[in-house]
Design a protein around this motif. Structure first.
Motif, PDB file in Angstrom:
ATOM      1  N   TRP A  99       0.843  -1.213   0.000  1.00 56.38           N
ATOM      2  CA  TRP A  99       0.000   0.000   0.000  1.00 56.38           C
ATOM      3  C   TRP A  99       0.874   1.258   0.000  1.00 56.38           C
ATOM      4  N   LYS A 100       1.946   1.230   0.795  1.00 60.02           N
ATOM      5  CA  LYS A 100       2.866   2.381   0.838  1.00 60.02           C
ATOM      6  C   LYS A 100       3.453   2.626  -0.559  1.00 60.02           C
ATOM      7  N   GLY A 101       3.811   1.548  -1.238  1.00 61.98           N
ATOM      8  CA  GLY A 101       4.366   1.669  -2.591  1.00 61.98           C
ATOM      9  C   GLY A 101       3.381   2.333  -3.543  1.00 61.98           C
ATOM     10  N   PHE A 102       2.142   1.891  -3.530  1.00 60.80           N
ATOM     11  CA  PHE A 102       1.144   2.500  -4.428  1.00 60.80           C
ATOM     12  C   PHE A 102       0.907   3.957  -4.060  1.00 60.80           C
ATOM     13  N   ARG A 103       0.882   4.243  -2.753  1.00 60.75           N
ATOM     14  CA  ARG A 103       0.668   5.633  -2.319  1.00 60.75           C
ATOM     15  C   ARG A 103       1.803   6.538  -2.803  1.00 60.75           C
ATOM     16  N   GLU A 104       3.017   6.038  -2.756  1.00 57.11           N
ATOM     17  CA  GLU A 104       4.155   6.855  -3.207  1.00 57.11           C
ATOM     18  C   GLU A 104       4.060   7.140  -4.703  1.00 57.11           C
ATOM     19  N   LEU A 105       3.650   6.141  -5.484  1.00 54.81           N
ATOM     20  CA  LEU A 105       3.482   6.363  -6.934  1.00 54.81           C
ATOM     21  C   LEU A 105       2.426   7.453  -7.176  1.00 54.81           C
ATOM     22  N   TYR A 106       1.386   7.429  -6.361  1.00 53.61           N
ATOM     23  CA  TYR A 106       0.289   8.391  -6.480  1.00 53.61           C
ATOM     24  C   TYR A 106       0.749   9.797  -6.077  1.00 53.61           C
ATOM     25  N   ILE A 107       1.470   9.865  -4.954  1.00 47.98           N
ATOM     26  CA  ILE A 107       1.972  11.163  -4.471  1.00 47.98           C
ATOM     27  C   ILE A 107       2.913  11.778  -5.510  1.00 47.98           C
ATOM     28  N   MET A 108       3.684  10.921  -6.173  1.00 48.78           N
ATOM     29  CA  MET A 108       4.650  11.408  -7.166  1.00 48.78           C
ATOM     30  C   MET A 108       4.013  11.674  -8.519  1.00 48.78           C
ATOM     31  N   ASP A 109       2.704  11.483  -8.581  1.00 49.75           N
ATOM     32  CA  ASP A 109       1.966  11.706  -9.819  1.00 49.75           C
ATOM     33  C   ASP A 109       2.379  10.728 -10.928  1.00 49.75           C
ATOM     34  N   LEU A 110       2.901   9.592 -10.539  1.00 51.12           N
ATOM     35  CA  LEU A 110       3.230   8.559 -11.528  1.00 51.12           C
ATOM     36  C   LEU A 110       2.013   7.667 -11.775  1.00 51.12           C
ATOM     37  N   ALA A 111       1.118   7.645 -10.806  1.00 51.91           N
ATOM     38  CA  ALA A 111      -0.121   6.884 -10.954  1.00 51.91           C
ATOM     39  C   ALA A 111      -1.294   7.825 -10.705  1.00 51.91           C
ATOM     40  N   LYS A 112      -2.361   7.613 -11.461  1.00 52.05           N
ATOM     41  CA  LYS A 112      -3.533   8.484 -11.326  1.00 52.05           C
ATOM     42  C   LYS A 112      -4.549   7.919 -10.337  1.00 52.05           C
ATOM     43  N   ASP A 113      -4.398   6.643  -9.997  1.00 45.19           N
ATOM     44  CA  ASP A 113      -5.358   5.989  -9.106  1.00 45.19           C
ATOM     45  C   ASP A 113      -4.649   5.219  -8.004  1.00 45.19           C
ATOM     46  N   LEU A 114      -5.446   4.726  -7.097  1.00 43.86           N
ATOM     47  CA  LEU A 114      -4.941   3.834  -6.046  1.00 43.86           C
ATOM     48  C   LEU A 114      -5.778   2.556  -6.070  1.00 43.86           C
ATOM     49  N   PRO A 115      -5.183   1.429  -5.736  1.00 41.01           N
ATOM     50  CA  PRO A 115      -5.983   0.189  -5.702  1.00 41.01           C
ATOM     51  C   PRO A 115      -6.709   0.046  -4.370  1.00 41.01           C
ATOM     52  N   ARG A 116      -7.684  -0.834  -4.337  1.00 43.12           N
ATOM     53  CA  ARG A 116      -8.259  -1.248  -3.049  1.00 43.12           C
ATOM     54  C   ARG A 116      -7.440  -2.436  -2.566  1.00 43.12           C
ATOM     55  N   MET A 117      -7.041  -2.385  -1.312  1.00 46.47           N
ATOM     56  CA  MET A 117      -6.227  -3.476  -0.771  1.00 46.47           C
ATOM     57  C   MET A 117      -7.147  -4.510  -0.117  1.00 46.47           C
ATOM     58  N   VAL A 118      -6.953  -5.766  -0.492  1.00 43.44           N
ATOM     59  CA  VAL A 118      -7.753  -6.849   0.076  1.00 43.44           C
ATOM     60  C   VAL A 118      -6.831  -7.763   0.888  1.00 43.44           C
ATOM     61  N   GLY A 119      -7.091  -7.875   2.176  1.00 41.88           N
ATOM     62  CA  GLY A 119      -6.285  -8.730   3.048  1.00 41.88           C
ATOM     63  C   GLY A 119      -7.003 -10.047   3.298  1.00 41.88           C
ATOM     64  N   VAL A 120      -6.284 -11.158   3.128  1.00 40.57           N
ATOM     65  CA  VAL A 120      -6.900 -12.469   3.359  1.00 40.57           C
ATOM     66  C   VAL A 120      -6.154 -13.198   4.469  1.00 40.57           C
ATOM     67  N   GLN A 121      -6.910 -13.693   5.433  1.00 43.55           N
ATOM     68  CA  GLN A 121      -6.312 -14.471   6.522  1.00 43.55           C
ATOM     69  C   GLN A 121      -6.987 -15.837   6.631  1.00 43.55           C
ATOM     70  N   ALA A 122      -6.254 -16.782   7.229  1.00 45.22           N
ATOM     71  CA  ALA A 122      -6.822 -18.107   7.480  1.00 45.22           C
ATOM     72  C   ALA A 122      -7.797 -17.980   8.650  1.00 45.22           C
ATOM     73  N   GLU A 123      -8.895 -18.728   8.553  1.00 49.15           N
ATOM     74  CA  GLU A 123      -9.948 -18.632   9.593  1.00 49.15           C
ATOM     75  C   GLU A 123      -9.413 -18.742  11.025  1.00 49.15           C
ATOM     76  N   GLY A 124      -8.429 -19.639  11.220  1.00 46.24           N
ATOM     77  CA  GLY A 124      -7.915 -19.881  12.576  1.00 46.24           C
ATOM     78  C   GLY A 124      -6.872 -18.883  13.037  1.00 46.24           C
ATOM     79  N   ALA A 125      -6.580 -17.894  12.200  1.00 47.23           N
ATOM     80  CA  ALA A 125      -5.549 -16.902  12.550  1.00 47.23           C
ATOM     81  C   ALA A 125      -5.914 -15.576  11.875  1.00 47.23           C
TER      82      ALA A 125
END
Ligand SMILES: Cc1ncc(COP(=O)(O)O)c(C=O)c1O
Ligand SMILES: [Zn+2]
Length: 410
Positions: free
Chosen positions: A248-274
């Motif tokens: 996420w930090k990487g994408f934000r830096e690209l955005y701040i530097m105007d190298l990217a026009k958008d940001l992605p949605r971050m999806v976090g996946v965890q195992a049910e037991g953890a």
């Protein structure tokens, strides 16, 4: 703090700033996590012109990595991993554009190498002679390799009997001092943190903000490989929660530097037991409830008290993302599906991201036209036992072609 440094450490809680020459892992005022920030003068999109002349790798993005003397980099050729478009998987899920970022192609077979090339270089820069980590397996394999490359001593603490065999043999062959702890990963991490406070040993778990800087290059490479497009969703398996924060930090830096026009949605996946982070997001809570006895077949993400939870929650919420939990059965089924359908063999923790995508697709939480990238964090060969448990022994025959033909016709 010396303001002429091109980068510095900032506390994510109280905003205190620290010099990069200090050996420090948490804010000494409030105890919160630290993040590396760069002088705004460095954050110009012209730097990307220099990137173009270099091969796809972690060090292509050297201007945004916190290293002073680039002639002393400890490298094994990390990064530059494939971004595979998966049309068969996409069709199966009714999605147009699905990619897998195959981090298993890194020198020791996982994304951890991106962090270790930066972290071990940093340890060397600071004059440290010994490095250490607690690990569910991949961190120790990677740190052991980079420490060997740098000629440093390496100490690793692993939860007893809960590390995949392939990862354990890596740490051993690279010459690390491997110590099994009768406890889980969270216990081992507490011990190694304490050890590094008492002795001059450099801690290289993902609480170390320099390691995460290396890992943010996953975002830079995805952006590069997609020709400057930004995915709608980036799906990441979450354990100690450093990687999702780094990406996420990487994408934000690209955005701040105007190298990217958008940001992605971050999806976090965890195992049910953890799944402390996924549960917190799904229930909309403001405080995390750690899992005391985490359990999952995906040993790499068998973590109940993720140290980077605050950064990860921020990444998911700020990006407008979601979190998902998947069962062990869903993880193993996704692992087989990806291998058979696309020829990509990932370890169970990485398969959690694919299982997460399958679940989101079933529940209508991804759009048909979404550009989706799943980060496959580690190579499948690290954990062969889990595969052998699921398949029957291959049939054995005499040296006789007629028997072979007969068998193939059944
Ligand atoms: C293969 C694999 N996937 C995912 C993770 C989770 O990464 P993080 O701890 O940064 O959330 C790990 C961590 O050990 C891992 O080895
Ligand atoms: Zn602070």
């Amino acid at each position: 703090m010396n303001r002429s440094e091109p980068y510095y450490l900032v506390c994510i809680g109280c905003g205190s700033k620290y010099s990069p020459s200090e050996v420090i892992y948490k804010c000494s005022k409030c105890g919160d996590l630290l993040s590396v920030e760069y002088d705004r003068k460095l954050m110009r999109n012209e730097v990307a012109l220099r990137w173009r002349a270099r091969a796809l790798s972690v060090w292509r993005y050297a201007e945004l990595l916190p290293i002073g003397d680039r002639s002393k980099i400890v490298s094994l050729g990390e990064g530059g991993t494939s971004l595979n478009r998966c049309n068969r998987l996409g069709r199966y899920l009714g999605l147009r554009e699905v990619y897998i970022k195959n981090e298993g192609e890194n020198p020791t077979g996982s994304f951890k190498d991106r962090g270790m090339t930066v972290g071990v270089t940093k340890a060397l820069e600071m004059g440290m002679k010994r490095v250490a980590c607690a690990s569910t397996g991949n961190t120790s394999a990677s740190l052991a390799a980079y420490a060997a490359r740098a000629g440093m001593e390496c100490i690793v603490l692993i939860p007893s009997g809960k590390v995949a065999l392939g990862k354990l043999v890596q740490a051993l062959i690279y010459g690390a001092r491997v110590i099994q702890v009768r406890g889980n990963f969270d216990d081992a991490l507490k011990m190694v943190e304490e050890l590094c406070m008492i002795q001059p040993i450099y801690l290289l778990n993902s609480i170390n903000p320099y390691r995460l800087e290396g890992q943010k290059t996953i975002a830079f490479e995805i952006w590069d490989q997609l020709g400057g497009r930004i995915p709608n969703k980036v799906i990441v398996p979450v354990g100690n929660a450093g990687n999702i924060s780094a990406i996420w930090k990487g994408f934000r830096e690209l955005y701040i530097m105007d190298l990217a026009k958008d940001l992605p949605r971050m999806v976090g996946v965890q195992a049910e037991g953890a799944a402390p982070i996924a549960n917190m997001i799904k229930r909309g809570l403001n405080e995390i409830k750690f899992v005391e006895k985490p359990e999952t077949v995906a040993t790499a993400i068998r973590i109940g008290s993720p140290v980077n939870w605050k950064k990860a929650i921020r990444a998911i919420r700020e990006s407008g993302g979601v979190a998902e939990t998947v069962s062990d059965e869903e993880i193993l089924s996704a692992q087989r599906l990806l291998a058979k359908m696309e020829g990509i063999f990932v370890e169970p923790a990485s398969a959690a991201a694919i299982a997460g995508l399958i679940k989101l697709a079933k529940n209508g939480l991804v759009e048909q036209d979404d550009l989706i990238v799943c980060v496959a964090t580690g190579h499948g060969l690290k954990d062969p036992d889990i595969i052998l448990k699921q398949f029957e022994r291959p049939v054995e025959i005499e040296v006789d072609v007629n028997t072979l033909i007969k068998i193939l016709s059944t």
